[in-house]
Design a protein around this motif. Structure first.
Motif, PDB file in Angstrom:
ATOM      1  N   UNK A  66       0.902  -1.264  -0.046  1.00 57.94           N
ATOM      2  CA  UNK A  66       0.025   0.126   0.003  1.00 57.94           C
ATOM      3  C   UNK A  66       0.960   1.210   0.145  1.00 57.94           C
ATOM      4  N   UNK A  67       0.505   1.962  -0.981  1.00 56.85           N
ATOM      5  CA  UNK A  67       1.283   3.193  -0.898  1.00 56.85           C
ATOM      6  C   UNK A  67       0.741   4.507  -1.262  1.00 56.85           C
ATOM      7  N   UNK A  68       1.208   5.926  -1.092  1.00 60.44           N
ATOM      8  CA  UNK A  68       0.539   6.865  -1.737  1.00 60.44           C
ATOM      9  C   UNK A  68       0.545   7.151  -3.084  1.00 60.44           C
TER      10      UNK A  68
ATOM     11  N   UNK B 139       1.004  16.380  -7.106  1.00 57.89           N
ATOM     12  CA  UNK B 139       0.461  15.196  -6.521  1.00 57.89           C
ATOM     13  C   UNK B 139       0.540  15.662  -4.849  1.00 57.89           C
ATOM     14  N   UNK B 140       1.090  16.315  -4.416  1.00 60.21           N
ATOM     15  CA  UNK B 140       1.203  16.892  -2.917  1.00 60.21           C
ATOM     16  C   UNK B 140      -0.322  17.359  -2.663  1.00 60.21           C
ATOM     17  N   UNK B 141      -0.741  18.500  -3.584  1.00 61.57           N
ATOM     18  CA  UNK B 141      -1.841  18.959  -3.486  1.00 61.57           C
ATOM     19  C   UNK B 141      -3.098  18.019  -3.398  1.00 61.57           C
ATOM     20  N   UNK B 142      -3.007  17.219  -4.340  1.00 65.25           N
ATOM     21  CA  UNK B 142      -4.301  16.049  -4.396  1.00 65.25           C
ATOM     22  C   UNK B 142      -4.214  15.451  -3.265  1.00 65.25           C
ATOM     23  N   UNK B 143      -3.341  15.164  -2.646  1.00 66.84           N
ATOM     24  CA  UNK B 143      -3.196  14.107  -1.613  1.00 66.84           C
ATOM     25  C   UNK B 143      -3.392  14.798  -0.233  1.00 66.84           C
TER      26      UNK B 143
END
Length: 514
Positions: free
Chosen positions: A9-11, A374-378
């Motif tokens: 499992x990962x981001x 990516x960071x914004x979405x997560x």
């Protein structure tokens, strides 16, 4: 490098172990995101080890008015030199001028613009030179009496990829080479991927976000995962290079202009050789099977022979390499296709970011922009960090990048040679260039040559091979001799076979580097 569990499992799942995939993995892991990167072959086994090995702004792109691209690359040039002074260094380029070429005043103006587009702290400015008296004029035909000189940088491209992967791994990422992403599907709340690792079988990865950094296969992977019309297209451009015995003694490189508008470089390479390239040809075949043609060899030999006193023939070629550059399709002639990149996000469900185009010089900026999205979405708020961080081995005088590391690298090497005086100085210099401060990890507490283990080939000891297997995902003789190093150029032709036998007779228990 540990064998994967049944389910990971990962981001972020990243598909592709070239410079863009490795750069994104490093940036994302450094922001605290959990990352899995899979590469179907070895790291940097395709495009990212087949460049002309330059960190440069792209002087010739000025004539296509790509000022933003050139400026972005010029800014990155010095950022990268500071971050990894062991695998990158400044290089001066000599441009011989002939009356049939663009007017000298126009070229000088272009070089001045090149100097001014971004701040320079490490690299000297361009200048006009007299080739009748300058050392770079001696190997050239006498009709070349004047020219220009300017600055850019050189990089060991394959090692740049590996250093990014090492940094990502040390920040918690899982790096899986020889691992194919066989299926990918959107599920409720994320992605489910089936991966097949050679020798280990199939396993599953659940990810919140997928990055498609598959290089020449980016468009194919996107279309197979998310079939839809109107998606980004890639244009595959083949670039080939030849290596010949060293044809000039000074340390400058040359940039030659061809009447067809192409540019070819002649660069000092691996101490004993000269690298000549590249070609720019549209490519339609299998990107995994690209190879130089006889016509390309003749083209590069012929162009170089127009400039050098000593002609270069195909028989002089000791090695070649070719790669396919995946560039953004814009309908231009092959030599003029933009090297800029585009990040395309499909957010109709769990998001996928696909990387189109790009060049090695701007990989860090590309990765930063990708991970910002990516960071914004997560919901990750860590923020960008790589601009002021050394790559592994680059921290010669401290953790932060410094001009001193570039300007005083030779002094640092001499100090390292003194510390390991029981090793031949040239071998220590090679280790210092390849591994930087990680030479101390390689050599550890060893105090004599016997501690290096078997000398598998001249200058290649078991200790180095074990280091490459443990920390750098090296599996085969090809990985070691042609990507982690270029020892294949220097050693006898049967070295690869002997090394592969040695690897088989000395199995290594791979663990995830920490």
């Amino acid at each position: 490098m540990a064998e994967p569990q049944h389910t990971l499992d990962c981001d972020v799942l990243i598909v592709g172990g070239g410079i863009n995939g490795a750069g994104i993995a490093r940036d994302a892991a450094g922001r605290g995101l959990s990352v899995v990167l899979c590469e179907k072959d070895d790291l940097a086994s395709h495009t990212s080890s087949a460049s002309t090995k330059l960190i440069h702004g792209g002087l010739r792109y000025l004539e296509y008015y790509e000022f933003n691209l050139v400026r972005k690359a010029l800014i990155e040039r010095e950022v990268l030199l500071r971050a990894a002074p062991h695998i990158m260094w400044p290089l001066r380029f000599v441009m011989p001028h002939a009356p049939s070429q663009r007017p000298a005043l126009m070229i000088r103006a272009g070089l001045m613009l090149y100097d001014l587009l971004a701040k320079r702290e490490l690299l000297p400015a361009s200048a006009g030179i007299n080739l009748r008296t300058h050392a770079a004029g001696k190997p050239l035909k006498p009709e070349f009496q004047r020219g220009f000189i300017y600055s850019d940088g050189w990089v060991d491209d394959a090692r740049l990829v590996v250093l990014n992967a090492i940094d990502a791994c040390e920040k918690g990422a899982t790096i899986l080479t020889q691992t194919v992403c066989s299926t990918l599907a959107r599920k409720a709340g994320g992605w489910e991927a089936s991966l097949h690792k050679s020798g280990c079988g199939d396993f599953r990865v659940n990810a919140r976000y997928v990055v498609n950094a598959a290089g020449p296969w980016t468009a194919d992977f996107l279309h197979s995962a998310l079939p839809k019309e109107g998606r980004g297209k890639l244009r595959l451009i083949k670039g080939s290079h030849i290596i010949v015995k060293r044809i000039f003694e000074h340390d400058n490189a040359y940039i030659f202009q061809h009447p067809d508008g192409r540019i070819v470089f002649a660069i000092p390479y691996e101490r004993d050789f000269t690298l000549i390239g590249t070609t720019d040809l549209d490519y339609q075949g299998d990107a995994g099977q690209v190879a130089i043609s006889e016509d390309e060899i003749a083209y590069l030999c012929g162009l170089a022979s127009q400039y050098f006193v000593k002609p270069i023939a195909p028989a002089d070629v000791v090695w070649t390499y070719s790669g396919v550059r995946p560039l953004v399709e814009d309908g231009a002639d092959a030599k003029a296709v933009t090297r800029d990149y585009r990040l395309e996000v499909d957010s109709e469900g769990p998001p996928m970011l696909s990387v189109f185009g790009g060049k090695i010089t701007t990989f860090r900026k590309l990765a930063e922009e990708a991970v910002d999205q990516i960071a914004k979405a997560l919901g990750n708020r860590h923020g960008a960090w790589t601009h002021n961080a050394c790559l592994p081995g680059g921290d010669l005088f401290g953790a932060e990048p410094q001009n001193r590391s570039v300007l005083e690298f030779d002094n640092w090497v001499r100090n390292v040679q003194g510390r390991y005086s029981w090793l031949p100085p040239l071998l220590v210099a090679r280790y210092a260039r390849a591994y930087g401060t990680r030479i101390h990890t390689l050599l550890g507490k060893k105090e004599d040559i016997a501690a290096m283990g078997e000398e598998i080939a001249p200058g290649l000891y078991a200790a180095e091979v074990e280091y490459l297997r443990r920390y750098e995902w090296a599996r085969t003789a090809q990985d070691i001799l042609w990507r982690r190093s270029k020892l294949g150029l220097h050693l006898p032709p049967d070295t690869g076979d002997k090394l592969q036998v040695w690897l088989g007779a000395n199995p290594f228990q791979y663990k995830q580097a920490a």
